[in-house]
Design a protein around this motif. Structure first.
Motif, PDB file in Angstrom:
ATOM      1  N   PHE A   1      11.554   3.454  -1.101  1.00 46.75           N
ATOM      2  CA  PHE A   1      11.907   3.806   0.272  1.00 46.75           C
ATOM      3  C   PHE A   1      13.264   3.204   0.619  1.00 46.75           C
ATOM      4  O   PHE A   1      13.656   2.151   0.097  1.00 46.75           O
ATOM      5  N   THR A   2      13.982   3.873   1.523  1.00 51.78           N
ATOM      6  CA  THR A   2      15.225   3.295   2.053  1.00 51.78           C
ATOM      7  C   THR A   2      14.872   2.157   3.005  1.00 51.78           C
ATOM      8  O   THR A   2      13.742   2.089   3.515  1.00 51.78           O
ATOM      9  N   PRO A   3      15.791   1.237   3.275  1.00 50.84           N
ATOM     10  CA  PRO A   3      15.508   0.134   4.202  1.00 50.84           C
ATOM     11  C   PRO A   3      15.070   0.619   5.580  1.00 50.84           C
ATOM     12  O   PRO A   3      14.212  -0.011   6.224  1.00 50.84           O
ATOM     13  N   GLU A   4      15.678   1.735   6.055  1.00 54.92           N
ATOM     14  CA  GLU A   4      15.292   2.258   7.375  1.00 54.92           C
ATOM     15  C   GLU A   4      13.826   2.714   7.390  1.00 54.92           C
ATOM     16  O   GLU A   4      13.094   2.465   8.348  1.00 54.92           O
ATOM     17  N   VAL A   5      13.413   3.363   6.322  1.00 52.96           N
ATOM     18  CA  VAL A   5      12.021   3.825   6.243  1.00 52.96           C
ATOM     19  C   VAL A   5      11.064   2.644   6.157  1.00 52.96           C
ATOM     20  O   VAL A   5       9.991   2.654   6.772  1.00 52.96           O
TER      21      VAL A   5
ATOM     22  N   ASP B   1      11.733  16.153  -2.219  1.00 51.77           N
ATOM     23  CA  ASP B   1      12.007  15.682  -3.578  1.00 51.77           C
ATOM     24  C   ASP B   1      13.222  14.768  -3.533  1.00 51.77           C
ATOM     25  O   ASP B   1      14.077  14.888  -2.659  1.00 51.77           O
ATOM     26  N   GLY B   2      13.298  13.862  -4.458  1.00 52.73           N
ATOM     27  CA  GLY B   2      14.388  12.913  -4.499  1.00 52.73           C
ATOM     28  C   GLY B   2      13.931  11.629  -5.152  1.00 52.73           C
ATOM     29  O   GLY B   2      12.846  11.557  -5.752  1.00 52.73           O
ATOM     30  N   GLU B   3      14.744  10.559  -5.024  1.00 50.42           N
ATOM     31  CA  GLU B   3      14.386   9.273  -5.611  1.00 50.42           C
ATOM     32  C   GLU B   3      13.953   8.269  -4.552  1.00 50.42           C
ATOM     33  O   GLU B   3      13.085   7.439  -4.802  1.00 50.42           O
TER      34      GLU B   3
ATOM     35  N   LEU C   1       0.820  -1.205   0.000  1.00 58.36           N
ATOM     36  CA  LEU C   1       0.000   0.000   0.000  1.00 58.36           C
ATOM     37  C   LEU C   1       0.856   1.259   0.000  1.00 58.36           C
ATOM     38  O   LEU C   1       0.561   2.234  -0.696  1.00 58.36           O
ATOM     39  N   ALA C   2       1.934   1.250   0.792  1.00 64.36           N
ATOM     40  CA  ALA C   2       2.825   2.406   0.849  1.00 64.36           C
ATOM     41  C   ALA C   2       3.447   2.683  -0.514  1.00 64.36           C
ATOM     42  O   ALA C   2       3.523   3.841  -0.960  1.00 64.36           O
ATOM     43  N   GLU C   3       3.890   1.636  -1.203  1.00 63.29           N
ATOM     44  CA  GLU C   3       4.487   1.816  -2.528  1.00 63.29           C
ATOM     45  C   GLU C   3       3.446   2.302  -3.539  1.00 63.29           C
ATOM     46  O   GLU C   3       3.744   3.104  -4.425  1.00 63.29           O
ATOM     47  N   HIS C   4       2.214   1.801  -3.396  1.00 62.38           N
ATOM     48  CA  HIS C   4       1.149   2.247  -4.296  1.00 62.38           C
ATOM     49  C   HIS C   4       0.868   3.736  -4.099  1.00 62.38           C
ATOM     50  O   HIS C   4       0.777   4.500  -5.081  1.00 62.38           O
ATOM     51  N   PHE C   5       0.744   4.158  -2.841  1.00 64.19           N
ATOM     52  CA  PHE C   5       0.471   5.573  -2.562  1.00 64.19           C
ATOM     53  C   PHE C   5       1.638   6.452  -2.990  1.00 64.19           C
ATOM     54  O   PHE C   5       1.436   7.567  -3.474  1.00 64.19           O
ATOM     55  N   LEU C   6       2.868   5.957  -2.822  1.00 61.25           N
ATOM     56  CA  LEU C   6       4.034   6.731  -3.237  1.00 61.25           C
ATOM     57  C   LEU C   6       4.015   6.957  -4.740  1.00 61.25           C
ATOM     58  O   LEU C   6       4.256   8.084  -5.218  1.00 61.25           O
TER      59      LEU C   6
ATOM     60  N   GLU D   1      14.866  11.204   7.216  1.00 64.43           N
ATOM     61  CA  GLU D   1      14.748  12.632   7.460  1.00 64.43           C
ATOM     62  C   GLU D   1      13.451  13.210   6.887  1.00 64.43           C
ATOM     63  O   GLU D   1      12.975  14.254   7.326  1.00 64.43           O
ATOM     64  N   MET D   2      12.918  12.547   5.885  1.00 64.03           N
ATOM     65  CA  MET D   2      11.685  13.029   5.267  1.00 64.03           C
ATOM     66  C   MET D   2      10.438  12.622   6.039  1.00 64.03           C
ATOM     67  O   MET D   2       9.341  13.106   5.736  1.00 64.03           O
ATOM     68  N   MET D   3      10.586  11.731   7.020  1.00 66.14           N
ATOM     69  CA  MET D   3       9.434  11.227   7.768  1.00 66.14           C
ATOM     70  C   MET D   3       9.655  11.409   9.269  1.00 66.14           C
ATOM     71  O   MET D   3       9.744  10.434  10.018  1.00 66.14           O
ATOM     72  N   PRO D   4       9.791  12.662   9.739  1.00 72.97           N
ATOM     73  CA  PRO D   4      10.062  12.887  11.165  1.00 72.97           C
ATOM     74  C   PRO D   4       8.944  12.380  12.068  1.00 72.97           C
ATOM     75  O   PRO D   4       9.180  12.039  13.223  1.00 72.97           O
ATOM     76  N   SER D   5       7.719  12.321  11.562  1.00 76.18           N
ATOM     77  CA  SER D   5       6.610  11.876  12.405  1.00 76.18           C
ATOM     78  C   SER D   5       6.721  10.411  12.774  1.00 76.18           C
ATOM     79  O   SER D   5       6.174   9.962  13.782  1.00 76.18           O
ATOM     80  N   LEU D   6       7.455   9.624  11.970  1.00 71.43           N
ATOM     81  CA  LEU D   6       7.616   8.201  12.258  1.00 71.43           C
ATOM     82  C   LEU D   6       8.981   7.874  12.842  1.00 71.43           C
ATOM     83  O   LEU D   6       9.230   6.720  13.196  1.00 71.43           O
TER      84      LEU D   6
END
Length: 416
Positions: free
Chosen positions: A286-290, A318-320, A267-272, A325-330
């Protein structure tokens, strides 16, 4: 700061005909409406009222285009009595004794005097007028705050939907769903009075408009959804027990997002991909950490929360690859690295019913009568539900009357 309506339109569930501009007609002297007013330019008649049409010439014959909209009767040499019956437009054709004829276009409209007074009580500057280009009302006037506007719009919607014909929006939904499926979301949010009406419809398949005499029929399939526990709502008196059992025919339990396993990343990949395309960005994963953060998060807001988090990341960054760092809430999830333990049921959480080692022999002493097992299960459910028998019954999948009957039998020494 004063708020001004910018042609705020409230669509009418009751079709209100737009006003008709007067045509250059010479034969019509004036129209006397039900309130006694006389005007040569009146072309709007209020539904279910009589009006008197007075002509300059002697009449020979009168006809109406839509008899369901208006009924006419010649009263004398130059007078016609008109009864406005149905909202809409119609033409009146008039033939005179001198051989000439004329056609007049009239509108039949709803009586909005009560609504006008209600809006005036909210604020004297609020006024309504018929839209010139479609069946709608326009609210106009300067008001001090947006609260006045919201109150006026609410009053207008409630009046037009219920006061003039009765829940036509709901009736239209039922009629349009005939032979198909009607989906009711957030079922447990439904008012108790509306629950009673829904139950009556489910039992009979029939319904009537508020204030109407005609019984309507609709054969539909009902699919419901709720994010609450219906059984608990029944036990706490917020949801009708009889409606619960009437709807609970084929229950489908949808697990929360945190229990979907690998589906979370799908689902995350679909929404992305979806949000990346919509915002013309370049994310591809997503990176492995994310990925670890996403899998470990509880997602109390389920799919909506996941969708909003991904959209926030795509819009702001923006990026690939989506990074931590892009997901501080998590980010705090990383500090909760230990895996979620599997649910463990305490050994004393349910009554022990004994065991059977073999169909014959010493193991037989572990078997107890079924009514005792049933009694212990019911008593345990009642205890766990805080002595709330309707809630316990809902959890066990039986009616509350069944439990009351069995308890009465047990108290008198019977076996239920």
């Amino acid at each position: 700061m004063k708020f001004k309506w910018n042609a705020v339109v409230i669509a009418l569930l009751l079709a209100v005909a737009a006003p008709v501009s007067a045509l250059p007609e010479n034969g019509l002297k004036f129209v006397e409406t039900a309130d006694g007013r006389q005007s040569a330019r009146t072309r709007e008649l209020v539904q279910w009222t009589h009006s008197r049409l007075v002509f300059e010439k002697t009449l020979k014959r009168v006809a109406v285009g839509q008899e369901s909209t208006m009924q006419v009767e010649v009263l004398g040499a130059n007078e016609v009595l008109a009864l406005a019956k149905k909202v809409g437009r119609t033409s009146i054709m008039v033939w005179y004794t001198d051989g000439s004829s004329e056609t007049f276009l009239f509108s039949v409209v709803e009586d909005l005097s009560v609504l006008r007074r209600a809006l005036s009580d909210i604020h004297p500057n609020i006024r309504i007028q018929l839209a010139p280009d479609r069946a709608a009302l326009v609210l106009r006037g300067k008001v001090p705050t947006v609260d006045y506007r919201m109150a006026a719009e609410s009053a207008a919607r409630n009046y037009l939907d219920v006061g003039l014909g009765g829940s036509r929006g709901n009736v239209d939904v039922l009629m349009q769903s005939a032979g198909g499926t009607l989906f009711l979301d957030e079922l447990c949010e439904m008012d108790l009075n509306l629950q009673a009406k829904l139950l009556r419809f489910l039992q009979t398949g029939t319904f009537s408009r508020v204030g109407g005499q005609t019984v309507l029929h609709s054969d539909i399939r009902i699919v419901c959804a709720t994010n609450r526990d219906p059984a608990r709502e029944v036990g706490e008196g917020r949801f009708r027990e009889d409606l619960y059992y009437r709807l609970n025919v084929i229950p489908v339990q949808l697990p929360p997002l945190r229990e979907r396993g690998a589906d979370i990343m799908l689902l995350a990949e679909h929404f992305l991909a979806e949000k990346t395309k919509a915002n013309d960005k370049h994310f591809r994963g997503f990176t492995p950490e994310v990925k670890s953060m996403i899998m470990q998060h509880d997602w109390p807001g389920n799919i909506r929360e996941l969708q909003n988090v991904i959209e926030n990341v795509v819009v702001i960054n923006d990026g690939e690859l989506v990074s931590v760092e892009m997901m501080p809430s998590l980010a705090p999830v990383l500090s909760k690295a230990p895996a979620k333990p599997a649910a463990v049921v305490p050994s004393n959480s349910v009554p022990s019913f004994g065991s059977v080692s073999s169909p014959t022999g010493a193991g037989m002493q572990g078997i107890r009568p079924l009514w005792i097992v049933e009694k212990e299960a019911i008593e345990y459910a009642i205890e766990q539900c805080g002595d709330n028998i309707p809630l316990a019954a809902a959890c066990l999948g039986v009616s509350a009357s069944t439990i009351y009957r069995k308890k009465k039998s047990w108290d008198s020494g019977g076996q239920g």
